[in-house]
Design a protein around this motif. Structure first.
Motif, PDB file in Angstrom:
ATOM      1  N   ALA A 188       0.840  -1.203   0.000  1.00 23.96           N
ATOM      2  CA  ALA A 188       0.000   0.000   0.000  1.00 23.96           C
ATOM      3  C   ALA A 188       0.868   1.243   0.000  1.00 23.96           C
ATOM      4  CB  ALA A 188      -0.916  -0.019   1.223  1.00 23.96           C
ATOM      5  N   LYS A 189       0.324   2.317  -0.559  1.00 24.26           N
ATOM      6  CA  LYS A 189       1.006   3.614  -0.536  1.00 24.26           C
ATOM      7  C   LYS A 189       0.621   4.340   0.753  1.00 24.26           C
ATOM      8  CE  LYS A 189       1.434   4.669  -5.465  1.00 24.26           C
ATOM      9  NZ  LYS A 189       0.934   5.605  -6.485  1.00 24.26           N
ATOM     10  N   ASP A 237       2.063   0.453 -10.807  1.00 29.28           N
ATOM     11  CA  ASP A 237       1.400   1.371  -9.883  1.00 29.28           C
ATOM     12  C   ASP A 237      -0.098   1.366 -10.171  1.00 29.28           C
ATOM     13  OD1 ASP A 237       0.402   3.598  -8.548  1.00 29.28           O
ATOM     14  OD2 ASP A 237       2.361   4.600  -8.636  1.00 29.28           O
ATOM     15  N   GLY A 261      -2.381   3.033  -8.305  1.00 30.43           N
ATOM     16  CA  GLY A 261      -3.054   4.151  -7.648  1.00 30.43           C
ATOM     17  C   GLY A 261      -2.768   4.196  -6.165  1.00 30.43           C
ATOM     18  N   ASP A 262      -3.544   3.446  -5.397  1.00 33.83           N
ATOM     19  CA  ASP A 262      -3.329   3.502  -3.948  1.00 33.83           C
ATOM     20  C   ASP A 262      -2.362   2.423  -3.467  1.00 33.83           C
ATOM     21  OD1 ASP A 262      -4.966   1.446  -4.500  1.00 33.83           O
ATOM     22  OD2 ASP A 262      -6.449   1.859  -2.926  1.00 33.83           O
ATOM     23  N   ALA A 263      -1.852   1.644  -4.399  1.00 34.16           N
ATOM     24  CA  ALA A 263      -0.894   0.595  -4.029  1.00 34.16           C
ATOM     25  C   ALA A 263       0.005   0.314  -5.225  1.00 34.16           C
ATOM     26  CB  ALA A 263      -1.624  -0.674  -3.616  1.00 34.16           C
TER      27      ALA A 263
END
Ligand SMILES: Nc1ncnc2c1ncn2[C@@H]1O[C@H](COP(=O)(O)OP(=O)(O)OP(=O)(O)O)[C@@H](O)[C@H]1O
Ligand SMILES: [Mg+2]
Lengths: 306, 263
Positions: A242-243, A258, A260-262
């Motif tokens: 996760a980011k 990538d 998006g959120d991870a």
């Protein structure tokens, strides 16, 4: 795909097929061939051109360029007989709302020029096959989404077609309804029917298809058996982090995507990734699947206008 | 049935479309029969006491004998026009029935022939109701003439259905049908000789009236039902005009639908 299927006569052959709608270049030169008795999954994000390709195969849309052969002949040479051999499950529901479930099948059978006796014999069988036997007298409007979809599939089978084209047969259905449809599609494949299918569910595509064609922006990105595609584009395992990414984590030399959120990392051995992560980092580890191939090839972001 | 089967192009595929519409309509036969019988009854009652009292004789016949054939033609025109526009457009766009049919061996031409022949059937049905009511009311002088008028009414209904399809083929929304009724159906109701003789209007209205197929149809049907001598050459001319217009309208509709659906 095994040798016998590959050697069979192609049911659909498409060469450099193109479609323009005014400014929109919906299909930009697509070539593939579909062997008899196989199930092919046509995958792609919204607007990729899947429906347009299917409608061109059905001669419901005139191609702008390219060649198309069904059962070895151009559709114009086959004329009416082509339609007699193909069943279509369209993406958008077009069951006849003025008729009952049973009448929908009976009337459709007459469009195929089937004799009354054949229709009378097939309708109850198809209703039973699609688990609609109890709903024969119901109005279409009284059916749930899953029942409507099943009825649409039954309708496509009324003339016992050799080729069945299914445009998102399970979209919007609950898991039970999807499983029932999968079972029926596998039954049909076992009977030797050729299937061409689109879906946005990768597990469904992986389960049903001998071969997958992934398209985006009107072009083919890759095609092959599900396991070959997985081997080709993503390694055996996926580690999803996760980011924001943990401090000090080095991605050097890792294959990444990538979303998006991870970030997804592909590796033959998940330890290649996990050992670089700090001890307290949260991550998800799993085997790579078709979804990863799809995300890898088509990118993650929604295209403009979708 | 035999009339349909004898037309070479109206094959089993267009019959399948016709039968689909007939199947749906079968449930509505009660209300449909009621309105188709009540409508002319109300007309005859109102006109009998209204205009009939004022107007004695028109064109060498009683006003009743004059107006009943006009109503037959009007009934055929209205039913065929409505079915080939509003109802057909609903199946074409809203219900996607056409989409479903075109994925089968039914060709576009056959689908259109099925819709057209169904709209014409409804026109003939409505006209037949007027024939029954009008005869019982005493507005039909010649029972033989009315039998001869029936094929003419059928041809008229076919023409109205074809014209309706030509408009439906242009329709991008329901709005166009408001114009269709204002500039096509209503003028045929008012100026084609349904209630008044065409000759009473100023020349430019007459010129327009003779473009409308309804005027030609009434010119054939009225002398037949009234039992007045018919000039066969003139009648043939009128019917030829109606048939030619039907063919032209159908071709236009086929061309427009083809461009829209497969473009
Ligand atoms: N009749 C049409 N007129 C104009 N543009 C069209 C038409 N049909 C499709 N398009 C455009 O062609 C492109 C491809 O559409 P298509 O329906 O084939 O995509 P799809 O892959 O089936 O998408 P989805 O997964 O959303 O069903 C899109 O950009 C769409 O807007
Ligand atoms: Mg689609």
């Amino acid at each position: 795909m095994d040798g016998t299927v590959a050697a069979a006569m192609p049911v659909i052959e498409v060469e450099a097929l193109e479609k323009r709608y005014g400014e929109v270049h919906a299909v930009r030169g697509v070539s593939f061939s579909i062997p008899a008795g196989s199930c092919t999954g046509l995958l792609g994000p919204n607007g990729a051109g899947k429906t347009t390709i299917m409608r061109m195969i059905m001669a419901l849309v005139q191609p702008t360029a390219g060649a198309l052969r069904l059962f070895g002949k151009p559709p114009s040479a086959l004329g009416r007989s082509m339609r007699e051999r193909v069943g279509l499950v369209p993406q958008e529901d077009n069951l006849d709302p003025d008729l009952s479930v049973r009448q929908n099948l009976e009337v459709y059978g007459r469009y195929f020029g089937l004799p009354a006796r054949t229709i009378a014999e097939r309708v109850p069988r198809l209703l039973a096959f699609m688990q609609l036997a109890e709903r024969g007298g119901a109005k279409v409007m009284q059916l749930s989404g899953g029942m409507k979809r099943r009825l649409t599939i039954a309708r496509a089978l009324i003339a016992d077609p050799e080729l069945i084209i299914l445009d998102e047969p399970t979209t919007g259905l609950d898991p039970q309804a999807r499983v029932l449809i999968w079972r029926r599609l596998l039954d049909l494949k076992r009977e030797g029917k050729t299937l061409l299918l689109t879906t946005h569910y990768m597990d469904e595509a992986q389960r049903l298809s001998d071969r997958i064609i992934i398209i985006d922006g009107g072009r083919i990105l890759d095609e092959g058996a599900p396991k070959d595609l997985i081997a080709r584009h993503v390694r055996g395992h996926v580690v999803e982090v996760a980011k924001p990414l943990p401090r000090g984590f080095s991605e050097d030399g890792l294959e990444r995507n990538d979303i998006g959120d991870a970030v997804l990392y592909y590796a033959n051995d998940p330890a290649e990734v996990t050992r670089r992560l700090p001890a307290d980092a949260a991550y998800l580890r799993r085997e790579a699947n078709l979804e990863d191939v799809f995300l890898r090839l088509t990118g993650h972001s929604l295209r403009q206008g979708e | 049935m035999s009339a349909r089967a004898s037309l070479p192009a109206v094959n089993r595929y267009s019959q399948a479309v016709w039968r689909r519409n007939a199947l749906v309509w079968r449930r509505l036969i009660g209300p449909s029969l009621t309105t188709n019988v009540l409508d002319p009854l109300i007309f005859l009652f109102a006109f009998g006491y209204g205009l009939g009292a004022v107007i004695d004789r028109v064109g060498g016949m009683s006003y009743l004998a004059f107006v009943v054939p006009g109503m037959m033609c009007y009934a055929a025109m209205f039913a065929a026009s409505f079915e080939s526009t509003i109802s057909t457009y609903a199946r074409f766009s809203l219900q996607r029935t056409w989409d479903a049919i075109l994925a089968t061996p039914v060709s576009l031409t056959e689908l259109m022939l099925g819709e057209m022949s169904w709209a014409a059937t409804k026109g003939v049905f409505s006209a037949s109701c007027v024939i029954v009511v009008g005869s019982l009311w005493g507005g039909v002088a010649s029972p033989v003439g009315v039998l001869l008028a029936l094929p003419a009414l059928a041809l008229g209904a076919i023409c109205f259905a074809c014209c309706g399809l030509a408009v439906t083929a242009q329709a991008k929304s329901w709005d166009i049908f408001a114009y269709f009724f204002t500039f096509w159906v209503t003028p045929m109701f008012m100026f084609s000789g349904t209630f008044f003789e065409v000759g009473r209007f100023p020349w430019f209205v007459q010129a327009i009236a003779w473009v409308l197929p309804m005027t030609h149809l009434i010119a054939v049907v009225r002398p037949l039902t009234a039992g007045v001598a018919v000039d066969p050459l003139a009648a043939a001319g009128h019917l030829l005009y109606v048939a030619a217009l039907a063919a032209a309208a159908f071709s236009l509709a086929r061309w427009r639908f083809g461009a829209r659906l497969f473009g």
